[in-house]
Scaffold this active site. Sequence first.
Site, PDB file in Angstrom:
ATOM      1  N   GLU A 123      13.106 -70.414 -36.671  1.00  0.00           N
ATOM      2  CA  GLU A 123      13.589 -69.355 -37.552  1.00  0.00           C
ATOM      3  C   GLU A 123      12.467 -68.385 -37.891  1.00  0.00           C
ATOM      4  O   GLU A 123      11.295 -68.625 -37.561  1.00  0.00           O
ATOM      5  CB  GLU A 123      14.158 -69.952 -38.842  1.00  0.00           C
ATOM      6  CG  GLU A 123      13.135 -70.722 -39.670  1.00  0.00           C
ATOM      7  CD  GLU A 123      13.778 -71.486 -40.821  1.00  0.00           C
ATOM      8  OE1 GLU A 123      13.782 -70.949 -41.938  1.00  0.00           O
ATOM      9  OE2 GLU A 123      14.248 -72.608 -40.599  1.00  0.00           O
ATOM     10  N   ARG A 135      14.658 -83.049 -44.901  1.00  0.00           N
ATOM     11  CA  ARG A 135      13.887 -82.855 -46.132  1.00  0.00           C
ATOM     12  C   ARG A 135      12.797 -83.921 -46.239  1.00  0.00           C
ATOM     13  O   ARG A 135      13.066 -85.114 -46.122  1.00  0.00           O
ATOM     14  CB  ARG A 135      14.783 -82.959 -47.364  1.00  0.00           C
ATOM     15  CG  ARG A 135      15.824 -81.875 -47.489  1.00  0.00           C
ATOM     16  CD  ARG A 135      16.489 -81.905 -48.865  1.00  0.00           C
ATOM     17  NE  ARG A 135      17.735 -81.153 -48.841  1.00  0.00           N
ATOM     18  CZ  ARG A 135      18.942 -81.711 -48.755  1.00  0.00           C
ATOM     19  NH1 ARG A 135      19.064 -83.029 -48.722  1.00  0.00           N
ATOM     20  NH2 ARG A 135      20.015 -80.958 -48.716  1.00  0.00           N
ATOM     21  N   HIS A 160      12.491 -78.622 -39.205  1.00  0.00           N
ATOM     22  CA  HIS A 160      13.637 -78.617 -38.300  1.00  0.00           C
ATOM     23  C   HIS A 160      13.215 -79.106 -36.915  1.00  0.00           C
ATOM     24  O   HIS A 160      12.086 -78.852 -36.480  1.00  0.00           O
ATOM     25  CB  HIS A 160      14.218 -77.205 -38.175  1.00  0.00           C
ATOM     26  CG  HIS A 160      14.555 -76.575 -39.484  1.00  0.00           C
ATOM     27  ND1 HIS A 160      15.476 -77.111 -40.355  1.00  0.00           N
ATOM     28  CD2 HIS A 160      14.091 -75.445 -40.073  1.00  0.00           C
ATOM     29  CE1 HIS A 160      15.565 -76.333 -41.421  1.00  0.00           C
ATOM     30  NE2 HIS A 160      14.736 -75.325 -41.284  1.00  0.00           N
TER      31      HIS A 160
END
Length: 317
Positions: free
Chosen positions: A117, A194, A99
């Site tokens: 995260e 991805r 990310h």
Amino acid sequence: MYKEPVFLKPVFQERIWGGEKLQKLFDYDIPSETTGEAWVISAHENGPSIVMNGELKGMSLLEVWRNYPGLFGSETTGSDFPLLVKILDANDQLSVQVHPDDAYAKEKAQMPYGKTECWYILDCEEGAEIIIGHQAKSREEFQELVSKGEWQKLFQRIKVKKGDFVYVPSGTLHSIGKGIVILETQQSSDITYRLYDYDRVDQEGKKRELHLEEAMAVMTCPHQQVMQENLKEQLNNLQSTRLVEGEYFTVYHWMLGGKVEVPVTTAFLLVSVISGSGQIVTEESVSTVKKGDNFIVPATIGNYFIDGELEMIVSHT
């Protein structure tokens, strides 16, 4: 207004790697046997939670954030709601992904936040693994291993068990392994690049899109392991463990064994009950809470106490 917790209804997301554990573990009414995510506290436009109680019942958290800033201890909430809490059921391996940070997200994706995260492992199969980081010493070595498809040499894998905690800053290559259920606290962002998806195909026989250029641009190289020191405190019947204190969020694991008066703060708290049951008692209300419940403790709640045998993940900005 709101001298009680603001309970929220989860929003479910079906995923190619999803399963049925969100129903088995939390009794959620999932839409299918490939339910991968429950967005349990969300004001993101791709899946905002709905308020289940009180004066604002039926409103989305996105609407509440925009129109009732006082609940969050502010005169105005001009920015986007900062956090998103999910529970993920990895019935299969997730893609290997990365990310961006805030700067890249704003400049390249026109999004307000990047995505840092963290994961609390709620359940996992014996021997389950995650990918966290890579072993390339330079971008050139990274590109060479990618071009040759030497994924085993590239990815850094570690075994996990129930109760483990993993911090995943933006730029960190990562993947949740098969058989793992996590509670994820993150910036309110849905940007994923991805790198590798195991050549899987969807129901229509199509491979999912990869984002090699973007992934290469935002990943940290060489990988930097960020260690967080747990801080444990015993507050009468509450054992509080600070799992991470960072730029975007602070996350705690609370283990409650009886009645605890919670200190009043000017902040709002995001709470997910991961086991047990009990009550939250304020000056004006008594709310029953149990495993699978997710709620916000508003800044307006006043004095309150929690009573019961409860295990919770608690976060704030």
